[in-house]
Scaffold this active site. Structure first.
Site, mmCIF file in Angstrom:
data_model
loop_
_atom_site.group_PDB
_atom_site.id
_atom_site.type_symbol
_atom_site.label_atom_id
_atom_site.label_comp_id
_atom_site.label_asym_id
_atom_site.label_seq_id
_atom_site.Cartn_x
_atom_site.Cartn_y
_atom_site.Cartn_z
ATOM 1 N N THR A 104 0.849 -1.202 0.000
ATOM 2 C CA THR A 104 0.000 0.000 0.000
ATOM 3 C C THR A 104 0.883 1.251 0.000
ATOM 4 O O THR A 104 1.942 1.262 0.627
ATOM 5 C CB THR A 104 -0.867 0.016 1.284
ATOM 6 O OG1 THR A 104 -1.671 -1.162 1.296
ATOM 7 C CG2 THR A 104 -1.774 1.237 1.346
ATOM 8 N N GLY A 105 0.409 2.284 -0.684
ATOM 9 C CA GLY A 105 1.124 3.570 -0.619
ATOM 10 C C GLY A 105 1.306 4.191 -1.984
ATOM 11 O O GLY A 105 0.884 3.638 -3.006
ATOM 12 N N THR A 151 4.125 4.778 -3.689
ATOM 13 C CA THR A 151 5.079 4.084 -4.574
ATOM 14 C C THR A 151 4.389 2.882 -5.216
ATOM 15 O O THR A 151 4.499 2.646 -6.434
ATOM 16 C CB THR A 151 6.330 3.625 -3.784
ATOM 17 O OG1 THR A 151 6.762 4.681 -2.926
ATOM 18 C CG2 THR A 151 7.459 3.223 -4.711
ATOM 19 N N ASP A 188 8.820 2.820 4.753
ATOM 20 C CA ASP A 188 9.086 4.182 5.233
ATOM 21 C C ASP A 188 10.576 4.375 5.469
ATOM 22 O O ASP A 188 11.098 5.474 5.274
ATOM 23 C CB ASP A 188 8.276 4.446 6.510
ATOM 24 C CG ASP A 188 6.784 4.361 6.229
ATOM 25 O OD1 ASP A 188 6.313 5.131 5.376
ATOM 26 O OD2 ASP A 188 6.108 3.502 6.812
ATOM 27 N N LYS A 232 7.614 0.025 8.392
ATOM 28 C CA LYS A 232 6.465 0.183 7.514
ATOM 29 C C LYS A 232 5.240 0.553 8.360
ATOM 30 O O LYS A 232 5.269 0.410 9.565
ATOM 31 C CB LYS A 232 6.189 -1.120 6.759
ATOM 32 C CG LYS A 232 7.277 -1.469 5.766
ATOM 33 C CD LYS A 232 6.929 -2.671 4.889
ATOM 34 C CE LYS A 232 5.536 -2.691 4.356
ATOM 35 N NZ LYS A 232 5.136 -1.454 3.619
ATOM 36 N N GLY A 244 3.363 3.591 7.657
ATOM 37 C CA GLY A 244 3.000 5.002 7.502
ATOM 38 C C GLY A 244 1.574 5.153 6.996
ATOM 39 O O GLY A 244 0.867 6.100 7.336
ATOM 40 N N GLU A 285 -0.029 -6.118 5.501
ATOM 41 C CA GLU A 285 1.245 -6.125 4.754
ATOM 42 C C GLU A 285 2.187 -7.186 5.326
ATOM 43 O O GLU A 285 2.819 -7.935 4.576
ATOM 44 C CB GLU A 285 1.907 -4.743 4.816
ATOM 45 C CG GLU A 285 1.166 -3.702 3.994
ATOM 46 C CD GLU A 285 1.735 -2.289 4.115
ATOM 47 O OE1 GLU A 285 1.396 -1.464 3.257
ATOM 48 O OE2 GLU A 285 2.497 -2.008 5.053
#
Ligand code: 5RP
Length: 220
Positions: free
Chosen positions: A28-29, A31, A84, A94, A96, A103
């Site tokens: 997730t995120g 990127t 992160d 991780k 964030g 995850e």
């Protein structure tokens, strides 16, 4: 090159690791969002995706990419996600984006964890980025006390309820020299669901984008 362009470049670079007819675990995120944009072009090649969050699921669904339940997947060859922070042993912070629990589950089920990150995420010692911990609400004081005892400063992430119905504490002022030991210790506090330290399950391969040298591939 700005940071978003670096994220985009590394998201695109991860596509060459996707094998035909495979199932992919996806984090997730922002990127990862770039990776999914690139995946759209080869979506007919893959069987489907195990997703780590509603954000990722919604994006995948928009592209018509099949979502699979981890419980129904026999072999998960690859997990693609960002971090992160990532250190030189490939341990990560991780969470964030508050998706750390799913995850960690999916990353642990996968044969290979490919971390995609821009150069700003690479550190010598983890801990400048506040360490997220997903906890059950009733344990907030207990967990805070124990984290403060070991030198961290705890802040409750206001207004955030995770997809699992829990809350997040962010821990500041840690200099994490032994990530595996700290991960185990925090995991042992009653009420902790997941700590955003990924040390027992490190990345196996890191793709890192750098404005001067492009994409570097680092293996463990
Ligand atoms: C989400 C995460 C993300 O991988 C991490 O926050 C990095 O995000 P971004 O790619 O937006 O910088 O752990 O829980």
């Amino acid at each position: 090159m700005d940071r978003d362009s670096l994220k985009k470049a590394v998201g695109l670079a991860a596509i060459k690791f996707i094998q035909a007819d495979s199932i992919i675990g996806i984090g997730t995120g922002s990127t990862v969002d770039h990776f999914i944009n690139a995946l759209d072009f080869i979506k007919y090649k893959i069987k489907g995706v195990v997703s780590s969050s509603e954000q990722t699921t919604n994006k995948l669904k928009k592209f018509g990419i099949k979502i699979l339940n981890l419980n129904e997947v026999k072999i998960l060859p690859i997990y693609i996600d960002s971090a992160d922070e990532i250190d030189h042993q490939m341990c990560m912070i991780k969470g964030g984006g508050a998706a750390l629990t799913k995850e960690k589950i999916i990353a642990s089920a996968a044969k290979q964890f490919i971390c995609i990150a821009d150069i700003s995420k690479r550190v010598n010692i983890l801990g400048k980025f506040p360490l997220p911990i997903e906890i059950i609400d009733i344990s907030r004081s207990l967990v805070t006390e124990e984290i403060e005892r070991i030198g961290g400063t705890v802040r409750y992430r206001k207004g955030v309820i995770t997809e699992n119905g829990n809350i997040i504490l962010d821990v500041y002022n840690l200099s994490i020299k032994q990530p595996e030991v700290l991960e185990q210790h925090i995991n042992s506090i009653p009420g902790v669901v997941t700590v955003g330290l990924f040390a027992a399950r490190k990345a196996d391969l890191l793709l890192i984008s750098n404005p001067s040298s492009g994409i570097e591939t680092i293996t463990r």
